[in-house]
Design an enzyme around this catalytic site. Structure first.
Site, PDB file in Angstrom:
ATOM      1  N   PRO A  66       0.843  -1.198   0.000  1.00  0.00           N
ATOM      2  CA  PRO A  66       0.000   0.000   0.000  1.00  0.00           C
ATOM      3  C   PRO A  66       0.882   1.253   0.000  1.00  0.00           C
ATOM      4  O   PRO A  66       1.898   1.289   0.704  1.00  0.00           O
ATOM      5  CB  PRO A  66      -0.825  -0.130   1.276  1.00  0.00           C
ATOM      6  CG  PRO A  66      -0.151  -1.166   2.107  1.00  0.00           C
ATOM      7  CD  PRO A  66       0.679  -2.004   1.199  1.00  0.00           C
ATOM      8  N   HIS A  67       0.506   2.224  -0.817  1.00  0.00           N
ATOM      9  CA  HIS A  67       1.345   3.414  -0.934  1.00  0.00           C
ATOM     10  C   HIS A  67       0.529   4.635  -1.338  1.00  0.00           C
ATOM     11  O   HIS A  67      -0.594   4.525  -1.816  1.00  0.00           O
ATOM     12  CB  HIS A  67       2.476   3.177  -1.944  1.00  0.00           C
ATOM     13  CG  HIS A  67       1.991   2.832  -3.319  1.00  0.00           C
ATOM     14  ND1 HIS A  67       1.629   1.552  -3.669  1.00  0.00           N
ATOM     15  CD2 HIS A  67       1.798   3.588  -4.418  1.00  0.00           C
ATOM     16  CE1 HIS A  67       1.239   1.541  -4.928  1.00  0.00           C
ATOM     17  NE2 HIS A  67       1.325   2.761  -5.416  1.00  0.00           N
ATOM     18  N   GLY A  68       1.139   5.791  -1.107  1.00  0.00           N
ATOM     19  CA  GLY A  68       0.505   7.048  -1.475  1.00  0.00           C
ATOM     20  C   GLY A  68       1.457   8.201  -1.240  1.00  0.00           C
ATOM     21  O   GLY A  68       2.564   8.012  -0.740  1.00  0.00           O
TER      22      GLY A  68
END
Length: 153
Positions: A66-68
């Site tokens: 998960p990334h942002g």
């Protein structure tokens, strides 16, 4: 830059208590916010959920990244977590995710963000490394496995 240079050993969860995707994102975020208190927990979760709406960051083989991106973040932040039981992360291959890397990057850091995603993906592509990480006895052992198996930039 190596993963081990970005990953604080205190940002390793040796066993997640989360049992679903939403809880995993919250537990990863809580660990990150505890180490980087200037981050807004709700904003991080919002960014992660928005990214997941585009498609699961569960890349298969028991791995999810998960990334942002967050505005006004000083430097890229990582959290690693493991779930020996596995969590349904809507992965592309339908398998439960067991190894998680949360990656939060400054909004303008496109290059370093992509390079770090590629490094994580390359590291966790190796079945033997995944097995070692799943068998590690604690967070310190997990960190040593990452350190020992990283390739030079």
């Amino acid at each position: 830059m190596k993963i081990s240079e970005l990953l604080n050993p205190q940002a390793i969860i040796s066993e997640l208590s989360a049992t679903d995707k939403k809880e995993v994102l919250a537990e990863l975020t809580d660990t990150l916010v505890a180490l980087v208190p200037e981050l807004d927990r709700n904003r991080v979760l919002e960014v992660l959920h928005e990214r997941e709406k585009l498609g699961s960051t569960g890349i298969g083989d028991g791995v999810a990244i998960p990334h942002g991106k967050i505005a006004k973040l000083g430097e890229l932040q990582l959290v690693f977590a493991r779930s020996t039981k596995g969590v349904d992360f809507e992965s592309m291959d339908g398998q439960l995710a067991q190894l998680f890397f949360l990656l939060i990057a400054p909004e303008g850091a496109v290059g370093v963000h992509l390079k770090t995603l590629a490094r994580i993906s390359k590291l966790l592509k190796d079945v033997n490394i995944r097995k070692q990480l799943l068998a590690a006895k604690d967070a310190a052992a997990i960190y040593q496995i990452i350190l020992a198996n990283e390739t030079s930039p």
